[in-house]
Each structure stands twice: as structure tokens, then as C-alpha cells.
Design a protein around this motif. Structure first.
Motif, mmCIF file in Angstrom:
data_model
loop_
_atom_site.group_PDB
_atom_site.id
_atom_site.type_symbol
_atom_site.label_atom_id
_atom_site.label_comp_id
_atom_site.label_asym_id
_atom_site.label_seq_id
_atom_site.Cartn_x
_atom_site.Cartn_y
_atom_site.Cartn_z
ATOM 1 N N SER A 106 0.835 -1.205 0.000
ATOM 2 C CA SER A 106 0.000 0.000 0.000
ATOM 3 C C SER A 106 0.864 1.248 0.000
ATOM 4 C CB SER A 106 -0.903 0.027 1.232
ATOM 5 O OG SER A 106 -1.771 -1.066 1.228
ATOM 6 N N ALA B 184 -7.410 -0.440 6.312
ATOM 7 C CA ALA B 184 -7.280 0.010 4.920
ATOM 8 C C ALA B 184 -7.193 1.528 4.852
ATOM 9 C CB ALA B 184 -8.462 -0.496 4.098
ATOM 10 N N ARG B 194 -9.842 -1.104 -1.813
ATOM 11 C CA ARG B 194 -10.409 -1.489 -0.526
ATOM 12 C C ARG B 194 -11.567 -2.473 -0.737
ATOM 13 N NH1 ARG B 194 -13.243 3.101 2.809
ATOM 14 N NH2 ARG B 194 -11.396 4.238 2.216
#
Lengths: 307, 279
Positions: A106, B184, B194
Motif C-alpha cells: 500500500s 485500509a 479497498r
């Protein structure tokens, strides 16, 4: 407070209550932290500690005021601020490696699989979980799960770590080892950490600065207690330090009595400049206004006292 | 003494089956007295009256007939005489088409509704009214607008299998643990990523449960729908054999409907196990 890495400036959280009234959880909260500092917040349930942490994380927004991190007002979440959740919040369908890799990929979206895995592995090794990479969270003990949570938070190399009672669900033994790990990692990496806890000893062991909050609703920051213990303190001989009980008693007295009465007893309290308490340095105690004998306490007068 | 539970349960099952078949066999034995009558009259009266044979077939008749069907499952002697394999194939194809369409609509729509409290509230009255309508009640409307009986049957399957999937998807998506969403969020994961990396895996067991309920309902409804629309399919076969007064074939069809339904359920159960995660 020269280097304000984090500065919480006059934030408040209000909820609409019954009959058009608003319930104020806390208001006019000012606090600041320097880079590399470890701060703990102590206060009773309902004083809004978790809300403060969520606001710092960007998961929640204050009703008033602003939070400035590294010279920038925050809006929303950021990969610079990692959160270690109380309930570890691992994704149960991913393995240990998968959970950490999810955070890594991420942050660095262009990295290929091998690079992500290698980076994640480094942090799994750091928290001592080598060999358990391919286990699922359901196969891990509570302490191991929280280690994964710590590895996940550290893996994105954040500017600060936010911890919401990270060890409260663990047994005393596991809690101790994890406290050691967290302290070691924070000292090694120079991490700025903000932690909520109910455990006074945990705060004394880990924190450089302890923020005491009064009871909610309408909670305020009452005092900032500076930890007088040496930086190389150990968990096992903590209680032998001459200032340990003075510090502990000060905090426990606050929690037992003063947290309830603080706002009425101190109408002149300036929430913007909450007094800094320096245990064992009576001459420097700003908060000392005469009526508080515990702040003029001298080392060695009440050893062995426990609350 | 220590026979495994599975073995003992299997034995009990076999005993029960044998008992059932035995009672069935005894109950359908020829017992009635044989009456004598003129051969012309006897032709009109059929076997029941002339030979004392029950019109209800016994297990041996059904077994023999089933064996015949299994030997030639795919023959096609014109519109009223097709192999059971062909009839089941039509039914499975209709269920498959209607069900897949329902999956394609229900899951994305369920995601949208589950993620948006506004849509959830706004669409709720419609769903509450549409859900309890018997799928067969749509049939006349479908036949009038679509003008094709086969497609109408697919539509009926679509409309009956959409609700459990839609409601379970909405529920699954809306009740994903807040802390997983927060993970997330703190990792600055975008909405689309997500949805696929957190919400979909978290809601998958609930979604699959809805899909499993749906396939069961679809298989229940297809028999009734094919009885109405006629032409092909196992439901039509049942009704056609009833008109032929072939109770043997009706019993065989009932048995096969049960077996296919069980297999469909097992397939979905296997998928559900694949996406279920232990906490």
C-alpha cells in the motif's frame, strides 16, 4: 517544547445529544510532542483518549481545532502515521506475511512482489516472528497477533506510531515482553510514539511524557508529567528507582481523586499551557501552587508505598 | 466396539433404505382379487381391475424403468419423448442462465447498497415489497412482455434467485468489521482496492451463503415454472408423464430432481468452504 513535531491545537469533540443539546467529550485540548518522544495518555474511560488517537490517525475529525504534524495540518489518514490497534485488526484471510505485505504494497505501489516480500520479511524478523510467516492469524496466540500488528505498523516506516491500548488484551507475561520489544524498537528507530494506556506501570516504563486527562464529559488535559527515570531503565528493576513510587503515586492519586475534581478545583487552569510536573525536582515544579504536598516530595521518604 | 461414527451412520442409512423399499414393495404387491370380465371390458378397465395389480409401481418396476432411462439418457424421439438427460440438461441450463444473470446483478448492486447508507435506506422499501412475491406470479407478465416461454422461465429463475443473494451481499458488505476498514484507511488504500482487498474477502462467506440459498430456490422453482411453460425440462417431463399416467416415470423424475438439487447445493457448499476464514 521547542521542536513541536506534533502539535494538537485546541481540538474538541462534540456530539449532538438529546433535546438539541451537545455532549462535549473533551474540549480545548492542547498538547505537543517532540520528534522521537514517547508519550502516554492516561485517563479514565470516557475522557476521549481513543477519540484523540483517532483524530491523530485521521480516522476521525475534530469538531474544533487542528492537528499539526511536522508543520502540516493533517486531513485524513496518512501512511506517515501508523496505528497499532487494540484488537490487532489483522485480516484473517491473509497470512502473517500477507498482512504485512498488504501494508508494504500500500505504501510502495510500484514495488514488485519479491521486493514487497523481502521488505515485509525484514519486519517480521524484527518482531521475532521468523518461521511463522505462512501462518494465519487464527493459528497465532494473542501476543503473536499483536507482534504482527506491530510489524505491519513499522513496515511502512512511519513518522509516528499511534497505539490504542495495544497490550491490554494480553496476559501479563506476554505484555511485558512486548513492552520490551516496543521500547527497544522505538529507541532504535527513533520513532515518535503516542500511546493510550490504562496501565500506570506501562506508562512509567515506556513514556518520556505522560499526559493526564480529567474525566469526561468535558475532559481537559490536566498535567504533563515528565518521566524522571533514566532513559536506559529496565522493566524488572524499574520499581527500585528512588523516584519510581513518587511518580507512580502522583499518577494514581490523580486517577483516584484529582481527575474528578480537577476542573472545579482549578478554575484558573489554562488548558493551552497545562502545567508540566517534574517529579523529584521540587524547585522546577510549575504546577506546585502550595496545596499539593506530593509535588514537594523528597526522594526516599516513602519507599515501599504502593497504591 | 469402536466402529467409526461414519460407518455406523452409513449402516443405519442402508437399513432404513432397505426397510423403506421393502414396505414399498409389500404395499404395491398385487393383492386385489382378479375379477373375470369380458375381454372388451377388460381392455377398458386396465391392469388394476383385470390382474389385481396396483397402479402404484413397486420399487422393482421403478428400478427396471430407471435402468432403461440410464442406458439411454440422451435419446430424442420428438417433442414428447426425450431422454431424461436431455430434460435435465434443459432445466440445468435454464437455472444456470437465470442464476448467473442474478449473480451479475445482485453482487455489484449489493456492494453498492451495502457501502452506501443512503441507497440502503432508499431501496429498502422496494426490496421489502418485491422479495415476498412468488416468482411464478411474474410468469404472466414475463410471458406477455418477453413473448418467449423459455426466456420467461429464465426470467423467473432470475427473479427468484436474486433476493437471497442481494440481501446477503448487502448484509455482508455492511457488516464488515470497522477495524478492517480502518486498517485500509490508515494505509491510504483507495475505494476500489479497498472493495476488492478488504470488503470482498470479508463479506465472501456471507455472499456465498446467499448464493447457496439462491441455487436451492432456483432449483425448486424451475420444476414449477417448466410445468407452466411446457415444452422441455424436467418439470415439463413430470407433468407430461402425469398426463401419460406413468407414475413410474414421475417417481424417477422426483428422484433425479432430488439428486441434482443435492449436487448443486454441494458445489456451492464447497465454494463457501473455500472462502471461509477462521477467526
Amino acid at each position: 517544547m521547542t521542536d513541536k513535531f506534533i502539535s494538537i491545537e485546541g481540538i474538541a469533540k462534540r456530539y449532538p445529544g438529546a433535546g438539541g443539546a451537545t455532549t462535549t467529550i473533551f474540549e480545548n485540548l492542547w498538547l505537543s510532542m517532540a520528534r522521537g518522544e514517547f508519550a502516554c495518555v492516561i485517563g479514565h474511560s470516557g475522557c476521549g483518549k481513543t477519540t484523540v488517537l483517532n483524530i491523530l490517525a485521521g480516522l476521525d475529525a475534530p469538531s474544533e481545532g487542528a492537528v499539526i504534524v511536522d508543520g502540516q495540518a493533517i486531513s485524513g489518514t496518512s501512511l506517515d502515521r501508523a496505528v497499532i490497534f487494540q484488537s490487532h485488526a489483522l485480516l484473517p484471510w491473509r497470512t502473517v506475511l500477507g498482512n504485512v505485505a498488504y501494508a508494504v504494497s500500500s505504501k510502495w505501489r510500484s514495488w514488485d512482489r519479491a521486493k514487497v516480500r523481502a521488505h515485509a520479511q525484514k519486519f517480521i524478523d524484527l518482531v521475532g516472528l521468523s518461521g511463522a510467516e505462512h501462518k494465519r492469524p487464527s493459528e497465532l496466540s494473542g501476543g503473536m497477533k499483536q507482534r504482527v500488528g506491530i510489524a505491519r505498523a513499522l513496515s511502512i516506516t512511519p513518522k509516528m506510531m499511534l497505539m490504542d491500548e495495544p497490550f491490554s488484551a494480553l496476559d501479563a507475561l506476554t505484555r511485558g515482553t512486548l513492552q520490551d520489544e516496543v521500547r527497544r524498537i522505538c529507541l532504535e528507530t527513533g520513532q515518535t510514539a503516542f500511546m493510550i494506556t490504562h496501565d500506570v506501570d506501562e506508562a512509567i516504563y515506556l513514556a518520556d511524557k505522560i499526559f493526564l486527562m480529567t474525566n469526561g464529559p468535558g475532559a481537559v488535559l490536566a498535567e504533563v508529567v515528565e518521566n524522571p527515570l533514566p532513559r536506559d531503565r529496565g522493566r524488572t528493576d524499574l520499581h527500585r528507582h528512588p523516584l519510581y513510587y513518587a511518580l507512580r503515586n502522583h499518577i494514581i492519586d490523580f486517577l483516584v481523586t484529582r481527575s474528578k475534581t480537577f476542573t472545579t478545583e482549578r478554575p484558573d487552569h489554562d488548558p493551552r499551557n497545562a502545567p508540566t510536573v517534574q517529579i523529584g525536582k521540587p524547585g522546577l515544579t510549575i504546577a506546585s501552587t502550595g496545596e499539593e504536598p506530593r509535588q514537594t516530595w523528597m526522594p526516599g521518604t516513602s519507599p515501599g508505598l504502593s497504591a | 466396539m469402536t466402529t467409526p461414527l461414519r460407518l455406523r451412520a452409513g449402516l443405519v442409512s442402508l437399513v432404513l433404505l432397505a426397510a423403506f423399499l421393502g414396505i414399498w414393495h409389500l404395499a404395491t404387491r398385487s393383492t386385489a382379487p382378479v375379477t373375470t370380465m369380458s375381454p372388451e371390458y377388460a381392455k377398458l378397465m386396465g391392469l388394476t381391475a383385470t390382474q389385481g395389480k396396483s397402479a402404484m409401481p413397486g420399487p422393482l418396476d421403478v428400478g427396471a424403468k430407471l435402468w432403461e432411462h440410464l442406458k439411454r439418457p440422451f435419446y430424442d424421439n420428438g417433442p414428447n419423448d426425450k431422454g431424461l438427460g436431455i430434460q435435465l440438461g434443459y432445466s440445468i441450463a435454464r437455472v444456470g442462465a437465470g442464476y448467473l444473470l442474478a449473480v451479475l446483478v445482485a453482487i455489484p448492486l449489493g456492494f453498492l447498497i451495502g457501502m452506501s447508507p443512503l441507497l440502503s435506506k432508499a431501496l429498502d422499501p422496494f426490496i421489502q415489497v418485491l422479495k415476498p412475491i412468488s416468482p411464478l406470479a411474474w410468469m404472466p407478465l414475463a410471458l406477455y412482455t418477453i413473448k418467449d416461454s423459455s426466456v420467461s422461465a429464465i426470467f423467473v429463475i432470475f427473479i427468484c434467485s436474486i433476493w437471497p443473494m442481494l440481501l446477503n451481499t448487502v448484509f455482508g458488505v455492511a457488516s464488515v468489521r470497522k477495524e478492517w476498514i480502518n486498517v485500509a484507511r490508515t494505509l491510504e488504500v483507495g475505494t476500489v482496492r479497498r472493495a476488492f482487498t478488504v470488503i470482498l474477502p470479508a463479506a465472501a462467506p456471507t455472499i456465498l451463503t446467499g448464493m447457496r440459498i439462491s441455487i436451492g430456490i432456483a432449483w425448486l422453482v424451475i420444476v414449477a415454472a417448466e410445468m407452466l411453460v411446457g415444452g422441455t425440462g424436467i418439470g415439463y417431463f413430470v407433468w407430461n408423464e402425469w398426463n401419460n399416467l406413468s407414475i413410474t416415470n414421475v417417481i424417477i423424475a422426483i428422484l433425479l430432481i432430488g439428486i441434482v438439487g443435492m449436487l448443486l447445493d454441494q458445489i456451492l457448499a464447497r465454494f463457501t468452504r473455500m472462502v471461509t476464514f477462521p477467526e
